[in-house]
Design an enzyme around this catalytic site. Structure first.
Site, mmCIF file in Angstrom:
data_model
loop_
_atom_site.group_PDB
_atom_site.id
_atom_site.type_symbol
_atom_site.label_atom_id
_atom_site.label_comp_id
_atom_site.label_asym_id
_atom_site.label_seq_id
_atom_site.Cartn_x
_atom_site.Cartn_y
_atom_site.Cartn_z
ATOM 1 N N PRO A 26 101.761 9.764 -9.839
ATOM 2 C CA PRO A 26 102.390 9.837 -8.520
ATOM 3 C C PRO A 26 102.085 8.574 -7.720
ATOM 4 O O PRO A 26 100.978 8.038 -7.794
ATOM 5 C CB PRO A 26 101.742 11.067 -7.876
ATOM 6 C CG PRO A 26 100.436 11.231 -8.596
ATOM 7 C CD PRO A 26 100.673 10.747 -9.992
ATOM 8 N N LYS A 27 103.072 8.084 -6.997
ATOM 9 C CA LYS A 27 102.907 6.873 -6.189
ATOM 10 C C LYS A 27 102.595 7.272 -4.755
ATOM 11 O O LYS A 27 103.465 7.738 -4.027
ATOM 12 C CB LYS A 27 104.167 6.010 -6.243
ATOM 13 C CG LYS A 27 103.993 4.653 -5.574
ATOM 14 C CD LYS A 27 105.244 3.811 -5.668
ATOM 15 C CE LYS A 27 104.983 2.388 -5.186
ATOM 16 N NZ LYS A 27 104.389 2.333 -3.831
#
Length: 290
Positions: A26-27
């Site tokens: 996840p960013k």
């Protein structure tokens, strides 16, 4: 390793890649930071190589738990009301040391680690495969009992789970998903990773502005093809935010775009997001300050 290190980057893609040996993370919507555990202290570096230890001192103190010789790559994030708040991270990044201490008391920072560049026993590990670096990173964090505010970002090879992260976690400040090849080494400066974001945007540096410093009308940005273009007229909130950051600007001078538009050029470490579809035009649309 020599300070500052050149970090690996990600190329934006429209859809989530699928295939063998792909790993998804996840960013988080934060501020890119490299953490250096030196012999005597901890230093924090931005993507551009600037030393920002003084404004992330709470993370520097937490990093003292590592042995000298550890260098990590990650994201400095700030949580507000249970979600990652980019504006809060940006405020910290562009504040004075005294103001940063006040902000840290209100909203302490967290460090989301996603890579290990140098290990205190194995030395420079950038030539190792991602999967091997990741395993050593997890062993390092576990071995030294690390927990909040320093934690590794989650990773998975399950594309369905990655898609769930992308679709369901946007409200928590997750701006997309980064994709890495498991066998790949860490290549600073290259866009070796892929990223899928909720908006098709491009991050570009600010090189100037028009209007008064206290109320800039347009931003001059350097586009990926090297051109300098002006933004649309800034909204009042965006102009106010930029005006605060321009207090750190240096060497103001007059300049013109290739099209002949005049602007005040200066040296300042500010990134903004622009809509990707507007980068072909003389005027680009800025969505927010990074």
């Amino acid at each position: 390793m020599d300070w500052p290190v050149t970090v690996a980057l990600a190329q934006a893609v429209p859809t989530l890649p699928e295939g063998k040996d792909l790993h998804y993370e996840p960013k988080l919507d934060g501020h890119r930071l490299v953490m250096w555990r030196t012999q005597d202290s901890v230093r924090l570096q931005t993507r551009s190589g600037r030393d920002v230890t003084a404004v992330w001192m709470d993370l520097a103190l937490a990093g003292m738990q590592f042995p000298p010789g550890v260098v990590l790559d990650g994201e400095g994030v700030v949580y507000v009301d249970g979600r990652v708040d980019f504006s809060a991270a940006q405020s910290r990044a562009n504040s004075s040391p005294a103001r940063a201490r006040q902000l840290a008391e209100l909203h302490p920072a967290h460090y989301a680690v996603f890579d290990l560049l140098h290990h205190h026993e194995h030395g420079d590990v950038r030539g190792w495969a991602y999967t091997r670096r990741r395993a050593l990173l997890e062993h390092l964090l576990e071995g030294y009992g690390m927990g909040p505010p320093i934690q590794a970002v989650p990773t998975t090879m399950d594309v369905a789970l990655a898609r769930t992260w992308y679709e369901a976690l946007r409200g928590q400040g997750i701006e997309g998903v980064v994709v890495k090849v498991g066998s790949a080494t860490y290549r600073g400066g290259s866009r070796q990773w892929k990223k899928v974001r909720h908006a098709e945007t491009v991050d570009v540096p600010v090189v100037g502005y028009t209007g008064p410093t206290a109320r800039p009308r347009h931003l001059a940005v350097r586009l990926p093809d090297g051109r300098v273009a002006l933004s649309q007229t800034l909204t009042a909130p965006l102009a106010a935010h930029v005006a605060q950051l321009l207090t750190n600007a240096s060497s103001p001078r007059r300049a013109r775009t290739r099209g002949g538009d005049a602007y005040t050029a200066m040296d300042v470490d500010i990134l903004v997001e622009v809509l990707a579809g507007t980068t072909r035009h003389a005027v680009v649309t800025v969505t927010r300050v990074k």
